[in-house]
Design a protein around this motif. Structure first.
Motif, PDB file in Angstrom:
ATOM      1  N   ALA A 176      -5.478 -29.629 -74.803  1.00 12.37           N
ATOM      2  CA  ALA A 176      -6.259 -28.382 -74.741  1.00 12.37           C
ATOM      3  C   ALA A 176      -7.726 -28.751 -74.640  1.00 12.37           C
ATOM      4  N   ALA A 177      -8.528 -27.845 -74.091  1.00 13.82           N
ATOM      5  CA  ALA A 177      -9.953 -28.126 -73.905  1.00 13.82           C
ATOM      6  C   ALA A 177     -10.738 -27.885 -75.196  1.00 13.82           C
ATOM      7  N   PRO A 178     -11.805 -28.673 -75.413  1.00  8.39           N
ATOM      8  CA  PRO A 178     -12.754 -28.351 -76.488  1.00  8.39           C
ATOM      9  C   PRO A 178     -13.658 -27.233 -75.983  1.00  8.39           C
ATOM     10  N   THR A 179     -13.247 -25.998 -76.210  1.00  8.00           N
ATOM     11  CA  THR A 179     -13.753 -24.862 -75.425  1.00  8.00           C
ATOM     12  C   THR A 179     -15.213 -24.499 -75.681  1.00  8.00           C
ATOM     13  N   ALA A 180     -15.784 -24.878 -76.812  1.00  4.64           N
ATOM     14  CA  ALA A 180     -17.203 -24.579 -77.030  1.00  4.64           C
ATOM     15  C   ALA A 180     -18.066 -25.248 -75.967  1.00  4.64           C
ATOM     16  N   GLY A 181     -17.597 -26.362 -75.446  1.00  5.75           N
ATOM     17  CA  GLY A 181     -18.366 -27.087 -74.440  1.00  5.75           C
ATOM     18  C   GLY A 181     -18.291 -26.496 -73.051  1.00  5.75           C
ATOM     19  N   LEU A 182     -17.392 -25.542 -72.830  1.00  3.56           N
ATOM     20  CA  LEU A 182     -17.225 -24.965 -71.491  1.00  3.56           C
ATOM     21  C   LEU A 182     -18.443 -24.171 -71.036  1.00  3.56           C
ATOM     22  N   HIS A 183     -19.332 -23.799 -71.968  1.00  5.20           N
ATOM     23  CA  HIS A 183     -20.500 -22.983 -71.630  1.00  5.20           C
ATOM     24  C   HIS A 183     -21.643 -23.798 -71.025  1.00  5.20           C
ATOM     25  N   PHE A 184     -21.589 -25.117 -71.185  1.00  2.00           N
ATOM     26  CA  PHE A 184     -22.702 -25.952 -70.723  1.00  2.00           C
ATOM     27  C   PHE A 184     -22.556 -26.289 -69.242  1.00  2.00           C
ATOM     28  N   THR A 185     -23.688 -26.217 -68.534  1.00  2.00           N
ATOM     29  CA  THR A 185     -23.773 -26.717 -67.163  1.00  2.00           C
ATOM     30  C   THR A 185     -24.594 -28.008 -67.185  1.00  2.00           C
ATOM     31  N   GLU A 186     -24.517 -28.767 -66.104  1.00  2.00           N
ATOM     32  CA  GLU A 186     -25.327 -29.997 -66.036  1.00  2.00           C
ATOM     33  C   GLU A 186     -26.813 -29.654 -66.088  1.00  2.00           C
TER      34      GLU A 186
END
Length: 341
Positions: A176-186
């Motif tokens: 499963a994804a560590p979903t808090a990190g999905l909000h970050f862009t490069e």
């Protein structure tokens, strides 16, 4: 401590089914853990709440396309297999549906024989171990045949599988994804670095224990699933330096939190380490590693809402969650975020 005290009413329509077009356009609730004060923001503005000398700790695990659809070799019956953990060599711990059709010795075919598997053991709740047989490199075969293992509360198909990966994912191994990190862009990460905020990486491979419900009335009887973690010497040195200079250590996600707290509890400082953690954080726990937390909004009665309640106080968290419902925030993996400071 009773399970029911971590409950709240969540309308089903607030469970986000698809990711936003732009990762950093999600909403962001700022929660002061001391006062309970709440502010409403947009995630792309998180830089305004970070200070020079702070350190964001990101989990760089990468999600395996771990859901496989195959058939029984003898009957052609359809079987779904979810990879959970590599045991040794080509043997894996898995979850199977329908489990009653798969017993020790059962042979499965995936992709017209591109991948084969033999069941080598059975366990409760649909657990099975398989030995996989293939030509070439397993992860390349998996990339060809597998699907992203989206959480059970997401019913929509994911059009772009990369949206269930963070932009900094690199260490294959999560279910499963560590979903808090999905909000970050490069671009946002570069903006954060330009402000003088450090970025550190740790690894925790997320298991499906993340979604396992708490089935005991007294939460102290709940047993956590163990997950593999790793911290490099470079990350440990950076975190110790940040701590010495008075910077804040801000975990991105509950997985980063559990890794940092596991290492701090064992060693009283940050150090190069790896192993398995089954740390269970709930109110009464004294945080040793982190000063702040960026996280999504979690399920009622889950171990994750207990973890954030230990950091900010149960009453503050439940007030924040009820506010999020009232303000129509999006919940869970593809939902909005909270920054506890």
């Amino acid at each position: 401590m009773k399970l029911d005290i971590f409950d709240f009413d969540l309308p089903e329509e607030l469970i986000a089914q698809v990711p936003l077009k732009n990762r950093s356009d999600s909403r962001l609730m700022i929660l002061n853990k001391e006062t309970g004060e709440i502010k409403h923001e947009v995630f792309k503005h998180i830089t305004e709440y970070l200070r020079e000398g702070d350190c964001l700790v990101l989990n760089d695990t990468k999600v395996l396309p771990a859901r496989l659809f195959g058939v029984k070799k003898d009957t052609g019956a359809k079987i779904e297999v979810l990879l959970l953990k590599q045991l040794e060599g080509d043997e894996w711990e898995t979850l199977v549906k329908p489990a009653k059709r798969v017993q020790e010795g059962t042979e499965l075919d995936f992709g017209n024989g591109l991948l084969k598997a033999v069941c080598t053991g059975t366990a409760d709740h649909g657990g099975r171990t398989f030995k996989f047989i293939y030509d070439g490199i397993f992860y390349e075969v998996l990339d060809q045949l597998g699907e992203m293992p989206l959480p059970p509360y997401i019913k929509e198909q994911l059009e772009d599988r990369d949206r269930y990966q963070t932009v900094y994912a690199r260490e294959l191994g999560s279910a499963a994804a560590p979903t808090a990190g999905l909000h970050f862009t490069e671009e946002l990460l570069e903006e954060i670095k330009a402000k003088g905020v450090h970025i550190a990486f740790i690894t925790l491979h997320v298991g499906l224990g993340t979604f396992r419900p708490v089935n005991v009335e007294d939460i102290e009887g709940h047993e956590m699933h163990a997950e593999f973690y790793q911290m490099t010497a470079e990350t440990a040195k950076l975190l110790n330096n940040v701590r010495e200079k008075g910077g804040r250590i801000i975990a991105v996600g509950t997985t980063s939190t559990r890794t940092l707290e596991t290492i701090a509890a064992k060693h009283s400082m940050f150090t190069e380490a790896s192993g398995w953690t089954d740390i269970f954080i709930y109110p009464g726990y004294e945080y040793k590693a982190i000063d702040g937390l960026i996280t999504n909004f979690h399920l009622p009665k889950s171990t994750l809402i207990m973890l954030v309640s230990a950091l900010a106080g149960r009453e503050n968290i439940l007030h924040a969650y009820n506010t999020a419902v009232k303000e129509r925030y999006r919940f869970f993996s593809f939902g909005d975020a909270m920054f506890i400071i």
